[in-house]
Each structure stands twice: as structure tokens, then as C-alpha cells.
Scaffold this active site. Structure first.
Site, PDB file in Angstrom:
ATOM      1  NE  ARG A 366      -3.487  -2.388   2.623  1.00 38.04           N
ATOM      2  CZ  ARG A 366      -4.351  -2.673   3.596  1.00 38.04           C
ATOM      3  NH1 ARG A 366      -4.602  -1.766   4.533  1.00 38.04           N
ATOM      4  NH2 ARG A 366      -4.979  -3.826   3.634  1.00 38.04           N
ATOM      5  CG  HIS A 513     -12.910  -9.120   3.691  1.00 45.14           C
ATOM      6  ND1 HIS A 513     -12.202  -8.956   2.536  1.00 45.14           N
ATOM      7  CD2 HIS A 513     -14.211  -8.968   3.354  1.00 45.14           C
ATOM      8  CE1 HIS A 513     -13.033  -8.717   1.531  1.00 45.14           C
ATOM      9  NE2 HIS A 513     -14.267  -8.716   2.004  1.00 45.14           N
TER      10      HIS A 513
END
Length: 641
Positions: A366, A513
Site C-alpha cells: 500500500r 474478511h
RNA sequence: GCCACUGUAGCUCAGUCGGCAGAGCGGCUGAUUCGUAAUCAGCAGGUCGGGGGUUCAAGUCCCUCCAGUGGCUCCA
């Protein structure tokens, strides 16, 4: 003052039920001092009918009265807010063109934002000096209630204050507080005088985001206040100790990891740190096996089209590392979900396969904003103990219950304090309202059904799902999100995932998730600070150091270390290149859980001199006993050596 | 990404007014062979974050880029 204004029989009722008469000019401070003369010096404000008021407040009517001290949250906030006024007063004295905006208490102190040129350390020194002068003068905080026009006149030069005045509803009293020559628009209440602010400390200054786009950033001065210098000194001492536990300091000292400016935000795991990573991995993997997971490995990068389906390209574009190949753009995956989705969708699925739990510990990338990188806590490449659970609606509750219990168990193993947070639909999100409400309700129900206390955080969810986050704190009390449980109806639909139900219909599964520890990086950052480098034996990179007293026992020490190694322990034999006390000191500073000393005496009787971390007195123990003792500590993942 | 600050030996730091690059710890070598938190001596170790500029002369002054720190914003 007109003595007839108050009714003659007005009384104040105290928490213990006592009643005291309230005269027309009687102040809250006088009432409290009469009620409890010995505790009165600790009272910094009062609660009149449940409302915080100054000690100088004259109720002039019947009501209930309780004291506020620094130990009460409301009292604490009053002191922080008063400290903010003191900072504003000192800054305006030092930099007259500075325009104060607002200065509220925060979770752990206070700040005051100013519309002013960028501040410098010299300005802060002047502010600190000005604060000290004011404290020595013991300047009272004097409340004045003023007509709106008067307030507008007082703050004519400060557009921010004029805006606050304009935003005050008609009919609401406008009050200002004078502190010496400084006047601030404020609802109050405040401590009686600046002497209460002896223990105020400026922690730092920085710019904030502009209030509105195009406006210049404000300058924020942060601080914290205590009612005395002694309490401040205690706080500063704890803070200094916390700074010594900083994972970036310990990570260097213990050679766990390093960073290099040629790969900013990317971790180099050194041999010692890699032991920690692998031990955590093993800890989590053992759980996975028991809980019915399968492990997978999916690509690190995907064609852009995959992220267009997942929604990441639209909602997460600025965080992508992108590569080009074969006339296409590839995004380095910032999350593992797309790979899991593609696996589920790779062939027809039956309801009999659900819940399908796919775990993947893969490096994620990221491109976090450069200014936010912070040691291991916030990096640009990291590995999560990640998994995706494909479930039916009926299976959601039970799956989340298992996850919550698991997170609690993990926090108990590491003796970590944690907090759950429920984050709901953000402004920028996928999907329709009904799905979001259903998912948010399911998470809320799971938390409540499992008796998990949580904080609500509206609008803080991921773009595709609401989530339950776990927050852990670093050594300075800053919270970091680690574990997360996200209930997602969007992504499986967007990827066209289906399973065949018992009735033959095709249905879309929900996806949970979730991570338990979060990422190895952040979790180990938090854990390093939590244990202060004193690793539980099962994690300690070196579990046992064997020190020979002299060269004569060198070979014996090597042999013992080898024996411990074959028993499964991470043992090292030390040389005799320095005095024994020196080598013990080094092993203690390395926070080795077990130090064994071998001299002629031990060789003669086959024993070991064992020094357990945290206890200075050595004890004699047989080799077999030590192996049994240490391996049990490691096997059971006990926290203390 | 924004604001401020910081960057000198492996680590922690000193370096005055612009005038020969320093200390402690660590490392290496030697002596010492030591019983539970620092034995002694010697030696090696530097592109002063990178680039550019000013100057007879730059670690020091100026510009710029990079990284880090503290916040802001954002997030595992």
C-alpha cells in the site's frame, strides 16, 4: 446585589444528602468549602444540577451540588481546557497577530489551534515562559456574560471567533473568560485561577489540515495538564520510560529489523526479528488447522481489471503501487481479497463447501502517504494473518463468535489490553443501503451476543464492508488498529460468486474478511513496546545463554548449548572474552530469559547455575530439570520465563 | 501528501565566530582467566544524508532533493 432575588429557603443538596442554605450571593466554592473543608483544596469546579460550573458560580436557587476534582473526568477536562486558555494567552502575548480558534480537551490532554504564521521552537519557548509568568501571578479565570453585540466587538479582529458567535443559537448566553489581560470566548467552566495550572506541559506543535480547502493550515499546540508539578513530573517520568520502550529503539538494540531510505516504509527483517515472525506464524497456523481453514497463495499483482471489479481501482487508487507489463497495468495487491474471490469463483460451488475458510499470508503493498510512515506500525509492505470466510447468512453469527473468542484468547496469551470498535458505512462506499444495514446489524448482534464491549465509529468502515476492529496501544498510548472482522456482501456479488443451495437455487455467499493479529509488522511493533523487549520465552530470539566462568569451561558450555539446541531451545554459548559480571550484564541487557553459568563446581556435579530474567538470585538446577522447565515454558507459550 | 524540526563513526552524541573531524559505547588486537549488571592497554573506523551554490576556505551560510521525528490527514 439585591438580596430579595433568591428565595430565602433555597438549599443545596450534596451527594451525601446534606443540605446547606443558599444565599443570593453564595458561591458554589463557598458551599463546597463549607460542606467539606478538608477536601476543598482539591475542588476545581462544581456540578450544579448535574451541570459543570465555576466555583465562583452563584446558583441563588435550590439544586443539587457535587464537587469536581481532577480525578473526575469532567474535572480533568476542565483543567485541560483551562490549560488551553493559558497556552492561548501566552501565544497571543508572544505573537500578537495570532488569532486563537478553538482549544478543546482531548482523550489525553488538550490542544489549541491558532490562525498564525508557522510556529518555531523559539515561539514555544516564549509560550512556556509566558505560561510560567501567568501561573506565578495566580491570575483568576473571570467569567463574564455579554450581549452578542459586545462579544462581536470584543472579537472583531478574529473571524474564527466571530463565526463561533454567529453559530451560537439565538437566546443562548454568550460568555467570555478573562485571564489577566487575555479574553477568550468560552462556555466554561474553568479552574479558579492559573495557579491550578502549575503542572501544565507543552508536548509539541504542528500544523493541522486547513479548516476548509484553500484556507491556510492552522498551527496546533498540544499539551497536557496536571494540578501539581509533582504529578507532571510523574507523568514525564512514565513518558521517558515509554520512549525507551519504543519499538524502533528496541528493534535496533535487539537487531530485530531495520529500515533504509532506499526502500522507505519497507521492512528488513533481521535474523532475530524473523524468529519472532515465524513464531507468530506458527502460533496462528496452529489455530487455523484447528478451526478448519485451508491455506492458499495467490498472485502478488493483478491486472487492473480485477481491481476494477473489486472496486479498489475506484476507491483505493491513490494507495496502489502500479507496474506496467504487456500494455496493461498491474496493481500490486493491497489486500488478499481478490485472490480469494477468484479461487471461490473458479468452479461451481456447493453449499456443502461452506463455510469455506481460505487463509493467505502474503505480502501486501500500500503506497501510504510518506508522512504517515512510522517504524513497523505503518509500513508500505506488510503481511497479514489474513483469511476470507465464504459463508451463508445463517453461518455468520457462529463464525464471528469464534473469531471474537479467538481474538480474546490471543490478547490473553500476550497479556494485551484491547478495544473493539464497530465501524459503519463510509461516505465513499459500494452497494446499496439494505446490504449495509444487514451487515452492520449482524456485526452489532455478534458483538452483543458475545458480550463484547465496543465503541461505535460511524462512517469509518471499509469501502466495501462494515467492520469490527481491534485496537491495541503503543507505549505512548497511541491506538493502532490490528485485528479486523469485516462482513462483506459487495465483493462476492461483484465477482459473481455463487453456490448451489440445498433447494437447487444459486445464491451469493457473504464474505468475512478477517485478521486476528493484523499484520506481523504492526503487531510486533505493539508487542515489542508492550513487553519492553523482554520477550516471552517462546518468542525470545535467544532463549538461553550459556556462560563459562573461565576458558576452562568453554568446551563444556558449548556442549551444554548444543544439548539444549537439540532439545529444541534456542541456546547460545558465550565466550569468556570478558569478565563474568560483564557478560552477565550483556545477557541481561539483551533480555535473555535464561542465563546459565558453568564453572568448575557445575562441571563437577553436573548441575547448572540458572539465572531467570527478572530475578537476580541464581539457583542451582540439574540439566534435565532445566530442559524440562524451559521447554514447558516454551511449549505452553507462557508469558513469563 | 501538509506544517515544523532533525540528519556528523555501527550506536548515542559534541563540534564556539566559516579556518586540521571529536568523545563514550560497540568492533578488532594484546594482556588478564575472572562466580552472577561494566578489567586494562593499544588500534581501526568518516563522501559530516545526496546534489548544487556563496567563499581564499563550508560539518558550519544559501538553494534544492531524499530520509527520519512529532503532529495533521489517512489506515493493518
Amino acid at each position: 446585589m439585591d438580596d430579595n432575588a433568591a428565595s430565602p429557603e433555597a438549599t443545596a443538596r450534596f451527594p451525601d444528602g446534606r443540605l446547606l442554605p443558599v444565599g443570593p450571593a453564595t458561591t458554589v466554592g463557598e458551599l463546597l468549602a463549607t460542606w467539606s473543608a478538608d477536601r476543598a483544596p482539591r475542588f476545581l469546579a462544581g456540578l450544579w444540577d448535574g451541570r459543570p460550573v465555576d466555583l465562583s458560580f452563584r446558583p441563588g436557587a435550590t439544586g443539587t451540588l457535587a464537587p469536581l476534582t481532577f480525578e473526575d473526568r469532567a474535572g480533568w477536562e476542565i483543567l485541560q481546557h483551562s490549560a488551553a486558555h493559558l497556552v492561548a494567552k501566552a501565544l497571543v502575548e508572544a505573537v500578537p497577530e495570532a488569532r486563537p480558534t478553538h482549544g478543546p480537551p482531548t482523550a489525553d490532554g488538550f490542544f489549541y489551534d491558532f490562525d498564525v504564521r508557522p510556529l518555531t521552537p523559539a515561539d514555544i519557548s516564549e509560550v512556556e515562559a509566558g505560561m510560567r509568568r501567568s501561573i506565578e501571578r495566580r491570575e483568576p479565570f473571570v467569567r463574564r456574560e455579554v450581549p452578542r453585540a459586545e462579544a462581536e466587538r470584543l472579537f472583531a479582529a478574529n473571524p474564527h471567533k466571530l463565526r463561533y458567535i454567529a453559530e451560537t443559537p439565538a437566546g443562548e448566553t454568550i460568555s467570555v473568560y478573562d485571564t489577566g489581560s487575555f479574553t477568550d470566548l468560552c462556555r466554561g467552566p474553568h479552574v479558579p485561577d492559573t495557579h491550578w495550572l502549575e503542572g501544565v506541559h507543552v508536548l509539541g506543535f504542528s500544523a493541522t489540515e486547513p479548516e476548509a480547502p484553500g484556507r491556510p493550515p492552522l498551527q496546533r499546540i498540544r499539551g497536557v495538564g496536571f494540578p501539581s508539578r509533582t504529578e507532571l513530573a510523574q507523568f514525564l517520568k512514565l513518558r521517558a520510560e515509554a520512549a525507551a520502550r519504543d519499538h524502533r529503539v528496541l528493534g535496533q538494540r535487539q537487531e530485530l529489523f531495520l529500515f533504509d531510505e532506499r526502500a522507505p516504509g519497507f521492512t528488513f527483517w533481521l535474523p532475530n526479528g524473523m524468529i519472532l515472525v515465524r513464531e507468530l506464524e506458527r502460533y496462528v497456523t496452529e489455530h487455523l488447522r484447528r478451526a478448519g481453514y485451508s491455506e492458499v497463495r495467490t498472485p502478488l499483482a493483478f491486472r487492473r481489471s480485477v481491481f476494477e471489479i473489486s472496486g479498489h481501482w475506484e476507491h483505493y487508487r491513490e494507495n496502489f503501487f502500479v507496474s506496467e507489463a504487456d500494455d496493461d497495468e498491474y496493481g500490486w495487491k493491497p489486500m488478499n481479497c481478490p485472490g480469494a474471490m477468484l479461487i471461490f469463483g473458479s468452479r461451481p460451488r456447493s453449499y456443502r463447501e461452506l463455510p469455506m475458510r481460505l487463509a493467505e499470508f502474503a505480502p501486501l503493498h500500500r503506497r501510504e502517504a510518506s508522512g504517515t510512515l512510522h517504524g513497523l506500525m505503518r509500513v508500505r509492505e506488510f503481511v497479514q494473518d489474513d483469511a476470507h470466510l465464504f459463508v451463508t447468512d445463517e453461518q455468520i453469527g457462529a463464525e464471528i463468535a469464534v473469531l471474537l473468542a479467538w481474538i480474546r484468547e490471543a490478547c490473553a496469551t500476550f497479556r494485551l489490553d484491547y478495544a473493539f470498535e464497530l465501524s459503519t458505512r463510509p461516505a465513499s462506499s459500494l452497494g446499496d443501503t439494505a446490504d449495509w444495514e444487514k451487515a452492520e446489524a449482524a456485526l452489532r448482534q455478534a458483538l452483543e451476543a458475545n458480550g463484547a464491549a465496543y465503541r461505535a465509529s460511524p462512517g469509518e468502515g471499509a469501502f466495501y464492508a462494515p467492520k469490527i476492529d481491534i485496537h491495541l496501544k503503543d507505549s505512548l498510548g497511541r491506538p493502532w488498529q490490528t485485528g479486523t472482522i469485516q462482513l462483506d456482501y459487495q465483493m462476492p456479488r461483484r465477482f459473481g460468486l455463487q453456490y448451489q443451495a440445498p433447494d437447487g437455487t444459486l445464491r451469493t455467499p457473504a464474505v468475512i474478511h478477517r485478521t486476528i493479529l493484523g499484520s506481523w509488522e504492526r503487531f510486533l511493533g505493539v508487542l515489542t513496546e508492550h513487553v519492553g523487549g523482554r520477550w516471552p520465552p517462546w518468542l525470545a530470539p535467544v532463549q538461553v545463554t550459556v556462560l563459562p566462568v573461565t576458558d576452562r569451561q568453554g568446551e563444556a558450555a558449548t556442549a551444554i548449548a548444543a544439548e539444549l539446541t537439540s532439545a529444541g531451545l534456542r541456546a547460545k554459548a558465550g565466550a569468556s572474552d570478558a569478565t563474568l559480571p560483564k557478560r552477565i550484564r550483556e545477557a541481561e541487557l539483551d533480555r535473555v530469559p535464561y542465563i546459565l553459568v558453568v564453572g568448575d563446581k557445575e562441571i563437577a556435579d553436573g548441575s547448572l547455575s540458572l539465572r531467570i530474567r527478572g530475578s537476580k538470585a541464581p539457583r542451582s538446577i540439574s540439566r534435565a530439570e532445566f530442559v524440562a522447565y524451559a521447554t514447558a515454558k516454551v511449549r505452553n507459550r507462557e508469558f513469563e520465563p
